[in-house]
Write a protein that holds these residues in place. Structure first.
Motif, PDB file in Angstrom:
ATOM      1  N   THR A 232       0.836  -1.200   0.000  1.00  0.00           N
ATOM      2  CA  THR A 232       0.000   0.000   0.000  1.00  0.00           C
ATOM      3  C   THR A 232       0.871   1.250   0.000  1.00  0.00           C
ATOM      4  OG1 THR A 232      -1.656  -1.200   1.263  1.00  0.00           O
ATOM      5  CG2 THR A 232      -1.856   1.181   1.219  1.00  0.00           C
ATOM      6  N   TRP A 233       1.919   1.243   0.789  1.00  0.00           N
ATOM      7  CA  TRP A 233       2.838   2.369   0.885  1.00  0.00           C
ATOM      8  C   TRP A 233       3.515   2.621  -0.463  1.00  0.00           C
ATOM      9  CZ3 TRP A 233       8.431   1.525   2.000  1.00  0.00           C
ATOM     10  CH2 TRP A 233       9.120   2.717   2.194  1.00  0.00           C
ATOM     11  N   LEU A 234       3.983   1.560  -1.107  1.00  0.00           N
ATOM     12  CA  LEU A 234       4.662   1.720  -2.392  1.00  0.00           C
ATOM     13  C   LEU A 234       3.711   2.193  -3.489  1.00  0.00           C
ATOM     14  CD1 LEU A 234       6.925  -1.446  -2.256  1.00  0.00           C
ATOM     15  CD2 LEU A 234       7.651   0.946  -2.060  1.00  0.00           C
TER      16      LEU A 234
ATOM     17  N   ASN B 228       4.290   5.876  -5.198  1.00  0.00           N
ATOM     18  CA  ASN B 228       4.775   5.836  -6.572  1.00  0.00           C
ATOM     19  C   ASN B 228       3.709   6.106  -7.619  1.00  0.00           C
ATOM     20  OD1 ASN B 228       7.449   5.264  -5.899  1.00  0.00           O
ATOM     21  ND2 ASN B 228       6.940   3.129  -5.572  1.00  0.00           N
ATOM     22  N   ILE B 229       2.442   5.921  -7.282  1.00  0.00           N
ATOM     23  CA  ILE B 229       1.396   6.101  -8.286  1.00  0.00           C
ATOM     24  C   ILE B 229       0.405   7.184  -7.871  1.00  0.00           C
ATOM     25  CG2 ILE B 229      -0.502   4.976  -9.496  1.00  0.00           C
ATOM     26  CD1 ILE B 229       1.087   2.348  -9.240  1.00  0.00           C
ATOM     27  N   VAL B 230      -0.276   6.972  -6.772  1.00  0.00           N
ATOM     28  CA  VAL B 230      -1.388   7.852  -6.373  1.00  0.00           C
ATOM     29  C   VAL B 230      -0.897   9.265  -6.075  1.00  0.00           C
ATOM     30  CG1 VAL B 230      -3.220   8.173  -4.685  1.00  0.00           C
ATOM     31  CG2 VAL B 230      -2.706   5.899  -5.528  1.00  0.00           C
TER      32      VAL B 230
ATOM     33  N   ASN C  37      -1.347  14.535  -7.224  1.00  0.00           N
ATOM     34  CA  ASN C  37      -0.613  15.584  -6.527  1.00  0.00           C
ATOM     35  C   ASN C  37      -0.930  15.607  -5.036  1.00  0.00           C
ATOM     36  OD1 ASN C  37       1.275  17.579  -6.433  1.00  0.00           O
ATOM     37  ND2 ASN C  37      -0.160  19.219  -6.958  1.00  0.00           N
ATOM     38  N   LEU C  38      -0.905  14.437  -4.420  1.00  0.00           N
ATOM     39  CA  LEU C  38      -1.176  14.286  -2.995  1.00  0.00           C
ATOM     40  C   LEU C  38       0.135  14.134  -2.245  1.00  0.00           C
ATOM     41  CD1 LEU C  38      -4.177  11.821  -3.272  1.00  0.00           C
ATOM     42  CD2 LEU C  38      -4.269  14.231  -2.705  1.00  0.00           C
ATOM     43  N   PRO C  39       0.121  14.347  -0.926  1.00  0.00           N
ATOM     44  CA  PRO C  39       1.383  14.219  -0.171  1.00  0.00           C
ATOM     45  C   PRO C  39       1.845  12.765  -0.081  1.00  0.00           C
ATOM     46  CG  PRO C  39      -0.457  14.584   1.316  1.00  0.00           C
ATOM     47  CD  PRO C  39      -0.992  14.743  -0.078  1.00  0.00           C
TER      48      PRO C  39
END
Length: 73
Positions: free
Chosen positions: A29-31, A35-37, A42-44
């Motif tokens: 989930t972190w990756l 890397n995508i979302v 343009n989210l933190p």
């Protein structure tokens, strides 16, 4: 004395397994988020521990087996 050592070893194994399971479920989930979302929308970026605690909170709020009541017709 032997019982205390066995108890402490058991607690240590349980904590270790919980940490490994947390890493296995939080790392993808972190990756994906970083890397995508985060780049597309343009989210933190999130740290690993932010993602870990978010996954824990989601798990507590929404259990895996949610029961839906069927309406009688």
């Amino acid at each position: 004395m032997n019982k205390v050592i066995n108890l402490l070893m058991g607690i240590g194994v349980a904590i270790s397994l919980a940490l490994v399971a947390g890493f296995v479920f939080a790392a993808p989930t972190w990756l994906i988020w970083n890397n995508i979302v985060a780049q597309i929308f343009n989210l933190p970026y999130l740290s690993f521990w932010d993602t870990f605690w978010i996954m824990i909170m989601i798990r507590l709020v929404i259990p895996s087996e949610t029961k839906v009541k069927k309406e009688k017709s």
